[in-house]
Write a protein that holds these residues in place. Structure first.
Motif, PDB file in Angstrom:
ATOM      1  N   GLU A  36       0.828  -1.216   0.000  1.00 53.01           N
ATOM      2  CA  GLU A  36       0.000   0.000   0.000  1.00 53.01           C
ATOM      3  C   GLU A  36       0.859   1.261   0.000  1.00 53.01           C
ATOM      4  OE1 GLU A  36      -2.511  -0.348   3.415  1.00 53.01           O
ATOM      5  OE2 GLU A  36      -3.948  -1.662   2.402  1.00 53.01           O
ATOM      6  N   GLU A  37       2.023   1.182   0.621  1.00 59.90           N
ATOM      7  CA  GLU A  37       2.911   2.335   0.722  1.00 59.90           C
ATOM      8  C   GLU A  37       3.884   2.439  -0.456  1.00 59.90           C
ATOM      9  OE1 GLU A  37       2.743   4.804   2.863  1.00 59.90           O
ATOM     10  OE2 GLU A  37       1.016   3.902   3.851  1.00 59.90           O
ATOM     11  N   LEU A  90       6.849   4.634   8.620  1.00 56.05           N
ATOM     12  CA  LEU A  90       5.738   4.160   7.803  1.00 56.05           C
ATOM     13  C   LEU A  90       4.756   3.363   8.660  1.00 56.05           C
ATOM     14  CD1 LEU A  90       6.079   2.521   4.362  1.00 56.05           C
ATOM     15  CD2 LEU A  90       4.881   1.317   6.158  1.00 56.05           C
ATOM     16  N   ASN A  94       1.321   5.612   9.954  1.00 57.88           N
ATOM     17  CA  ASN A  94       0.162   5.317   9.122  1.00 57.88           C
ATOM     18  C   ASN A  94      -0.589   4.054   9.501  1.00 57.88           C
ATOM     19  OD1 ASN A  94       0.690   7.543   7.489  1.00 57.88           O
ATOM     20  ND2 ASN A  94       2.249   6.401   6.398  1.00 57.88           N
TER      21      ASN A  94
END
Length: 100
Positions: A36-37, A90, A94
């Motif tokens: 997703e990142e 990260l 998030n």
């Protein structure tokens, strides 16, 4: 997901498993978040005690993903500690959500 580093080991990033979820669930969540990142996940190599994703990329940083098959869980490895700082942020910023 909450991460940590062991004292004296600046090249590995581990994940805390407070819920005692199965290792395969933890690994799946780590992989989902990385994808997703925008991380580029390399091909899998199968070693005696782990699955190893060598030379993955996040931004300009290179790292490895190791998924232990002997109950040790998942951890990330990078030669460059700045890459681990990016990965640490990260997961902390998030995705610090405990799944019940």
């Amino acid at each position: 997901m909450e991460t940590f580093r062991m004292a004296g080991d600046n090249n590995r990033l581990y994940f805390k498993n407070y819920e005692r979820r199965p290792d395969d669930e933890e690994f799946a969540e780590v992989m989902k978040i990385l994808k997703e990142e925008g991380a580029i996940i390399s091909d899998k190599y199968i070693a005696l005690d782990c699955d190893w994703y060598h030379n993955c990329i996040i931004g300009e940083g290179v790292f490895d993903i190791l998924y232990s098959i002997d109950g040790e869980g998942t951890f990330l490895y990078a030669e460059n500690t700045e890459t681990l700082v990016i990965l640490e942020r990260l997961f902390k910023n998030n995705h610090n959500i405990n799944i019940q």
